[in-house]
Motif scaffolding. Structure first.
Motif, mmCIF file in Angstrom:
data_model
loop_
_atom_site.group_PDB
_atom_site.id
_atom_site.type_symbol
_atom_site.label_atom_id
_atom_site.label_comp_id
_atom_site.label_asym_id
_atom_site.label_seq_id
_atom_site.Cartn_x
_atom_site.Cartn_y
_atom_site.Cartn_z
ATOM 1 N N ARG A 128 1.033 48.526 73.278
ATOM 2 C CA ARG A 128 1.412 49.870 73.716
ATOM 3 C C ARG A 128 1.163 50.883 72.603
ATOM 4 N NH1 ARG A 128 5.897 52.872 73.033
ATOM 5 N NH2 ARG A 128 6.326 54.497 74.587
ATOM 6 N N ARG A 129 1.533 50.561 71.380
ATOM 7 C CA ARG A 129 1.344 51.476 70.253
ATOM 8 C C ARG A 129 -0.134 51.752 69.995
ATOM 9 N NH1 ARG A 129 5.672 48.936 65.905
ATOM 10 N NH2 ARG A 129 7.554 49.859 66.804
ATOM 11 N N ALA A 184 -0.192 54.161 91.011
ATOM 12 C CA ALA A 184 1.003 54.990 91.211
ATOM 13 C C ALA A 184 1.525 54.848 92.633
ATOM 14 C CB ALA A 184 0.676 56.445 90.904
ATOM 15 N N ALA A 185 0.618 54.813 93.620
ATOM 16 C CA ALA A 185 1.031 54.656 95.011
ATOM 17 C C ALA A 185 1.688 53.299 95.246
ATOM 18 C CB ALA A 185 -0.181 54.827 95.935
ATOM 19 N N MET A 186 1.126 52.255 94.623
ATOM 20 C CA MET A 186 1.691 50.924 94.786
ATOM 21 C C MET A 186 3.082 50.836 94.155
ATOM 22 S SD MET A 186 0.243 47.276 93.389
ATOM 23 C CE MET A 186 0.669 47.732 91.704
ATOM 24 N N LEU A 187 3.227 51.400 92.952
ATOM 25 C CA LEU A 187 4.527 51.369 92.283
ATOM 26 C C LEU A 187 5.568 52.164 93.068
ATOM 27 C CD1 LEU A 187 3.394 51.854 88.565
ATOM 28 C CD2 LEU A 187 4.254 49.759 89.624
ATOM 29 N N LEU A 188 5.131 53.237 93.689
ATOM 30 C CA LEU A 188 6.045 54.026 94.509
ATOM 31 C C LEU A 188 6.420 53.267 95.778
ATOM 32 C CD1 LEU A 188 7.483 56.758 94.910
ATOM 33 C CD2 LEU A 188 5.422 57.563 96.085
ATOM 34 N N LEU A 189 5.463 52.551 96.334
ATOM 35 C CA LEU A 189 5.698 51.815 97.565
ATOM 36 C C LEU A 189 6.725 50.708 97.384
ATOM 37 C CD1 LEU A 189 4.868 51.299 100.544
ATOM 38 C CD2 LEU A 189 3.101 49.763 99.678
ATOM 39 N N LEU A 207 7.916 59.480 76.165
ATOM 40 C CA LEU A 207 7.274 60.757 76.438
ATOM 41 C C LEU A 207 5.896 60.822 75.811
ATOM 42 C CD1 LEU A 207 7.382 63.634 77.566
ATOM 43 C CD2 LEU A 207 8.500 64.335 75.429
ATOM 44 N N LEU A 208 5.778 60.350 74.575
ATOM 45 C CA LEU A 208 4.480 60.334 73.899
ATOM 46 C C LEU A 208 3.501 59.445 74.651
ATOM 47 C CD1 LEU A 208 2.761 61.189 71.470
ATOM 48 C CD2 LEU A 208 3.656 59.199 70.235
ATOM 49 N N GLY A 209 4.007 58.336 75.151
ATOM 50 C CA GLY A 209 3.155 57.436 75.921
ATOM 51 C C GLY A 209 2.613 58.102 77.172
ATOM 52 N N TRP A 210 3.467 58.790 77.927
ATOM 53 C CA TRP A 210 3.022 59.461 79.146
ATOM 54 C C TRP A 210 2.077 60.608 78.833
ATOM 55 C CZ3 TRP A 210 3.140 56.465 82.840
ATOM 56 C CH2 TRP A 210 4.249 55.678 83.187
ATOM 57 N N ILE A 270 -4.393 50.884 82.841
ATOM 58 C CA ILE A 270 -3.425 50.189 83.693
ATOM 59 C C ILE A 270 -2.372 49.491 82.831
ATOM 60 C CG2 ILE A 270 -3.131 48.308 85.350
ATOM 61 C CD1 ILE A 270 -5.912 48.929 86.390
ATOM 62 N N ALA A 271 -2.845 48.804 81.782
ATOM 63 C CA ALA A 271 -1.916 48.112 80.880
ATOM 64 C C ALA A 271 -0.955 49.090 80.232
ATOM 65 C CB ALA A 271 -2.698 47.343 79.814
ATOM 66 N N ALA A 272 -1.462 50.244 79.796
ATOM 67 C CA ALA A 272 -0.620 51.235 79.137
ATOM 68 C C ALA A 272 0.446 51.777 80.086
ATOM 69 C CB ALA A 272 -1.477 52.381 78.607
ATOM 70 N N ILE A 273 0.077 52.026 81.330
ATOM 71 C CA ILE A 273 1.034 52.537 82.317
ATOM 72 C C ILE A 273 2.153 51.527 82.555
ATOM 73 C CG2 ILE A 273 1.327 53.161 84.749
ATOM 74 C CD1 ILE A 273 -1.467 54.394 84.649
ATOM 75 N N LEU A 274 1.778 50.268 82.767
ATOM 76 C CA LEU A 274 2.785 49.235 83.031
ATOM 77 C C LEU A 274 3.685 49.010 81.820
ATOM 78 C CD1 LEU A 274 0.609 46.671 85.017
ATOM 79 C CD2 LEU A 274 2.242 48.336 85.920
ATOM 80 N N LEU A 275 3.099 49.012 80.626
ATOM 81 C CA LEU A 275 3.894 48.833 79.419
ATOM 82 C C LEU A 275 4.839 50.011 79.212
ATOM 83 C CD1 LEU A 275 1.248 47.395 76.919
ATOM 84 C CD2 LEU A 275 3.167 46.170 77.953
ATOM 85 N N ASN A 276 4.379 51.210 79.494
ATOM 86 C CA ASN A 276 5.224 52.383 79.294
ATOM 87 C C ASN A 276 6.371 52.425 80.302
ATOM 88 O OD1 ASN A 276 5.169 54.537 77.315
ATOM 89 N ND2 ASN A 276 5.081 55.948 79.038
ATOM 90 N N ILE A 277 6.167 51.778 81.457
ATOM 91 C CA ILE A 277 7.228 51.731 82.463
ATOM 92 C C ILE A 277 8.265 50.660 82.140
ATOM 93 C CG2 ILE A 277 7.731 51.175 84.884
ATOM 94 C CD1 ILE A 277 5.097 52.475 85.641
ATOM 95 N N TYR A 278 7.786 49.464 81.830
ATOM 96 C CA TYR A 278 8.682 48.311 81.760
ATOM 97 C C TYR A 278 9.105 47.917 80.349
ATOM 98 C CZ TYR A 278 7.338 47.744 86.639
ATOM 99 O OH TYR A 278 7.127 47.959 87.976
ATOM 100 N N LEU A 279 8.406 48.378 79.324
ATOM 101 C CA LEU A 279 8.763 47.980 77.963
ATOM 102 C C LEU A 279 9.850 48.904 77.415
ATOM 103 C CD1 LEU A 279 7.741 45.797 75.974
ATOM 104 C CD2 LEU A 279 6.367 47.574 74.902
#
Length: 286
Positions: free
Chosen positions: A132-133, A240-245, A214-217, A197-206
């Motif tokens: 992530r870093r 994003a649509a899948m995560l929202l679903l 905030l810096l990640g987003w 994709i990896a960065a989004i998932l890591l920023n959500i769940y890590l």
């Protein structure tokens, strides 16, 4: 959760896995029209057992109960080998070139097997944190590239784009539109789709602090926008649509009763993936 909570060997191993994964299209060095990819460095992890025989993170016993993924890896390797043999015999392709291509493809499977074997426990957690870093730094550099190219500022990480590793990774700063785009360390913006994709998932769940999140987003959003890659845009929107679903209970129950679907996808991929080689040979653009 910080890397400080882990022992030094686990953190170092995690950093090596993270760095080699993020820079997977970067060469250690180039020779002729190809090179040695940086992710090959992760293959040195098993060698540490010879030098550090008491290191607990690398001396864990192999668990045959969880050996099913290795069988899948072996099956994929066998499929690649058989496909290469068929190409050489059927289409009379040069054996030497095909062996080089086969070796490069097999190394991805070997890399995955090494990660599967040694990226566990503290090493796995350290790897996720470092990944992530590093991705945040990589994306922020991509955002910096746009004004740097327009104003003539120094591009200090361009040397990481020496992508002769697979000869298909060519520089393409313009792409499908004539404009300055963010490419970061990748040869083409679309190549950053999977890291995104990896960065989004890591920023959500890590777990991380609010400012770090905030810096990640910020890095994710700005790099996605400045990269102007259709494949990246579509992938991010789909994710994003899948995560929202899946946040809706009805959708979770609908997906939960269909656990056979992922298995079917894996099986179809296993049998259909090698077929690309035959279509590629017949294609006038290959």
């Amino acid at each position: 959760m910080t890397v400080r909570s882990y022992s030094t060997p686990a953190s170092i191993a995690g950093f090596l896995f993270a760095l080699s994964g993020v820079l997977i299209a970067t060469s250690i060095f180039n020779t002729a029209s190809s090179g040695i990819p940086l992710f090959y460095l992760a293959l040195a992890i098993p060698l540490f057992r010879s030098f550090l025989p008491t290191l607990p993170h690398l001396t864990m016993k192999f668990d045959w109960v969880s050996g099913a993924p290795y069988l899948v890896i072996a099956a994929q390797a066998a499929a690649l080998v058989l496909t290469t043999i068929a190409q050489v015999l059927w289409f009379s392709l040069p054996p030497g070139d095909e062996i080089i291509h086969l070796s490069a493809r097999l190394m991805f499977l070997v890399y995955f097997a090494v990660c599967l074997r040694y990226m566990k426990g503290e090493i796995a957690r350290a790897t996720l944190i470092w990944t992530r870093r590093v991705l945040i730094v990589v994306f922020l550099y991509g955002v910096y590239q746009v004004p740097a190219k327009l104003l003539g500022w120094p591009l200090f990480l361009e040397w990481l784009r020496n992508n002769k590793s697979y000869s298909l990774y060519n520089f393409d700063e313009g792409g499908w539109i004539s404009m300055v785009r963010a490419t970061s360390i990748y040869a083409e913006p679309s190549h950053a789709t999977v890291p995104m994709i990896a960065a989004i998932l890591l920023n959500i769940y890590l777990p991380a602090g609010k400012l770090s999140k905030l810096l990640g987003w910020i890095s994710i959003v700005l790099f996605t926008a400045s990269g102007a890659s259709r494949s990246m845009w579509l992938t991010v929107v789909s994710l994003a649509a899948m995560l929202l679903l899946v946040r809706f209970s009805i959708a979770r129950s609908f997906l939960g009763v269909r656990r056979l679907a992922p298995l079917v996808v894996v099986i179809l991929t296993f049998f259909l993936f090698p077929a690309w080689a035959f279509f590629a040979v017949e294609s006038p653009h290959s």
